[in-house]
Design a protein around this motif. Sequence first.
Motif, PDB file in Angstrom:
ATOM      1  N   PRO A   1     -61.678  59.905 113.800  1.00  0.00           N
ATOM      2  CA  PRO A   1     -62.503  58.740 113.757  1.00  0.00           C
ATOM      3  C   PRO A   1     -61.686  57.832 114.413  1.00  0.00           C
ATOM      4  CG  PRO A   1     -61.879  59.292 111.383  1.00  0.00           C
ATOM      5  CD  PRO A   1     -61.611  60.307 112.279  1.00  0.00           C
ATOM      6  N   PHE A   2     -61.925  56.698 115.043  1.00  0.00           N
ATOM      7  CA  PHE A   2     -61.290  55.690 115.640  1.00  0.00           C
ATOM      8  C   PHE A   2     -60.830  54.794 114.478  1.00  0.00           C
ATOM      9  CE2 PHE A   2     -64.091  56.398 119.266  1.00  0.00           C
ATOM     10  CZ  PHE A   2     -63.124  57.204 119.917  1.00  0.00           C
ATOM     11  N   VAL A  60     -69.654  55.698 114.595  1.00  0.00           N
ATOM     12  CA  VAL A  60     -70.957  56.528 114.919  1.00  0.00           C
ATOM     13  C   VAL A  60     -71.483  56.193 116.325  1.00  0.00           C
ATOM     14  CG1 VAL A  60     -73.329  57.046 114.340  1.00  0.00           C
ATOM     15  CG2 VAL A  60     -71.581  56.788 112.660  1.00  0.00           C
ATOM     16  N   ILE A  61     -71.596  54.656 116.689  1.00  0.00           N
ATOM     17  CA  ILE A  61     -72.115  54.281 117.930  1.00  0.00           C
ATOM     18  C   ILE A  61     -70.923  54.103 118.896  1.00  0.00           C
ATOM     19  CG2 ILE A  61     -74.496  53.573 116.994  1.00  0.00           C
ATOM     20  CD1 ILE A  61     -72.743  50.371 117.225  1.00  0.00           C
ATOM     21  N   LEU A  65     -68.320  62.325 109.964  1.00  0.00           N
ATOM     22  CA  LEU A  65     -68.325  61.245 110.870  1.00  0.00           C
ATOM     23  C   LEU A  65     -68.262  61.510 112.225  1.00  0.00           C
ATOM     24  CD1 LEU A  65     -68.826  58.317 110.779  1.00  0.00           C
ATOM     25  CD2 LEU A  65     -66.287  57.964 110.439  1.00  0.00           C
ATOM     26  N   CYS A  66     -67.311  62.593 112.612  1.00  0.00           N
ATOM     27  CA  CYS A  66     -66.928  62.638 113.977  1.00  0.00           C
ATOM     28  C   CYS A  66     -68.046  63.522 114.734  1.00  0.00           C
ATOM     29  CB  CYS A  66     -65.988  63.553 114.205  1.00  0.00           C
ATOM     30  SG  CYS A  66     -64.561  62.736 113.788  1.00  0.00           S
ATOM     31  N   ILE A  67     -68.780  64.337 113.651  1.00  0.00           N
ATOM     32  CA  ILE A  67     -70.109  65.179 114.082  1.00  0.00           C
ATOM     33  C   ILE A  67     -71.015  64.140 114.294  1.00  0.00           C
ATOM     34  CG2 ILE A  67     -71.729  66.927 113.580  1.00  0.00           C
ATOM     35  CD1 ILE A  67     -69.511  68.580 111.989  1.00  0.00           C
ATOM     36  N   ALA A  68     -71.294  63.233 113.471  1.00  0.00           N
ATOM     37  CA  ALA A  68     -72.403  62.010 113.662  1.00  0.00           C
ATOM     38  C   ALA A  68     -71.938  61.287 114.944  1.00  0.00           C
ATOM     39  CB  ALA A  68     -72.303  61.248 112.505  1.00  0.00           C
ATOM     40  N   ARG A  69     -70.678  61.020 115.306  1.00  0.00           N
ATOM     41  CA  ARG A  69     -70.501  60.261 116.660  1.00  0.00           C
ATOM     42  C   ARG A  69     -70.946  61.228 117.878  1.00  0.00           C
ATOM     43  NH1 ARG A  69     -64.268  59.108 116.799  1.00  0.00           N
ATOM     44  NH2 ARG A  69     -64.273  61.414 117.198  1.00  0.00           N
TER      45      ARG A  69
END
Lengths: 295, 260
Positions: free
Chosen positions: B103-104, B113-114, B165-169
Amino acid sequence: MSTIANKILTDNLKTRTLKNKAFKSLVVALSVITILPIILIIYKLIAKGIKQISFDFILKTPPDTFEAMTALTNGETIPGGIANGITGTLLMVILASVIAIPVGVVTGIYLYENPGKFLANLIRNVSDILQGVPSIVLGLIAYMWIVKPVTNGFSALAGSVSLSIMMLPMIVRSTEETLKMIPQTIKEAALALGVPYYKVIIRVLIPTSFSGLLTGILLGISRVLGETAPLMLTALGSTIINFNVSKPTSAIPLLIWEFYNDPNMVDLIWSSSLLLMAMVLTLNIMSKRIAARTK
Amino acid sequence: MNNFSIKIKDPVLSIRNLSVSYDKGKYAVDNVTADIKRNSVTAIMGPSGCGKSTLLRAINRMHELYENIETKGDIILNGNDISDMPTIKLRRMAGMVFQHPNPFPTMSIYDNVIAGYKLNGIRLKKKLRDEIVERSLTDVTLWDEVKDTLYKKGSFLSGGQQQRLCIARALAFNPEVILLDEPTSALDPVATSKIEDLLVKLKENYSILMVTHNMSQAARISDYSMFMYLGELVEYGKTKDMFTKPKDRRTEEYLTGKFG
């Protein structure tokens, strides 16, 4: 095991422990010697300089020799302050930062992006060499480039240019090193979202390494804050508060040098040095704090 | 030519004679042809250095980041040749998830996510943004865990949560296919099983192509499996068939632990 062998072993152990202790004490003693100068310097500056520190010291310009002499003979503190030095130092350091930070950061990014290229290696080596150039030489260069052809006389601008050349290699190096510490995966994450390369740098790499960049910049500033030699050849000094970049300007270290040359002003040396030291220490501690927070 | 003959109707992805070389003459991926089934999990297995990651990265052209890369053959994603597509469009259609959760670190969970929209300068109305964030996080079963801390930094989450979270991104772009490069190899067993459950659930709406080092993982969750060796696609078929009666000797040796 025989008792003799046992005895030899325990003896051996004893001498070893002893040697170990001796070595440890030596290490501690030498380390204390390292920090001793800074403690003594700060102690001396506070002891001798604190009595001159007041609002006037920050808000007023230096007295003339006669005023200082009168105060000395009457046993009073010397009137006036170093307002022209403080404003001059701020003016020149800010201007130097405005020049050095964008150039340094962009160069650092270039070095990070093209590690093996000939030009990158050249820049890296040249900037290392630049770091070793004596500051008085940088003063001479700024004199040649700015004082004579551009401002037609000693000026704050010339001083800023010489200071910015001093800051540049530090910012370049710290930018490159900070960017190198960002995991490759963060860059990949952004690229995998289809983000164009320049945006990855601006919107992901720089924000992620922001505190590292800031640390390098603060250290660069604290390094040039006390520079005297290049300013003597460029900014020269001034008895009034000056904000015109094309006019001669004073700076705290320049004032210290002037006070040194006037026996009546000796007390002001200590208070000016105390202020300068406090500024440098603050920047150093700030940069350490920022660096620690990001680890 | 190959030891398999697998017909897949209406594939989401068609790889045709794909060869990738990093070094002139040395192929990391050697003449691979395969169709990837829609709404299913396809696993790519093989020993280290067999080209499975390169194959995956060729699909969203992330492999082009390396220098001196040479690509031959075609990849058709949902009817479009990917070599003609701008990378931003392609990478929106083929979301990627990496081995280490990434994640960033400077962004909040919400912004992570966005991030794909934000970093590309695509402006969305707040309502739509909120919708995308909630849908994507719900899809990866992270919504309930983070809905009260949406504006905290993503790096405070656990490793497994970060990976979700990375998958959600990747899901935020509503991709045609999700490419996962050993997504659980840096995670603990509990987090791993959560991700596996998630992938099985996600295939209802998405097509998933996953590189894995872990044979039992491929056996557990994939519908189709590929076995690659030295850049070559040795065997490709239904996971059940491949694990019970492999057709190629090398597949059998790999699956029984003789090498790899």
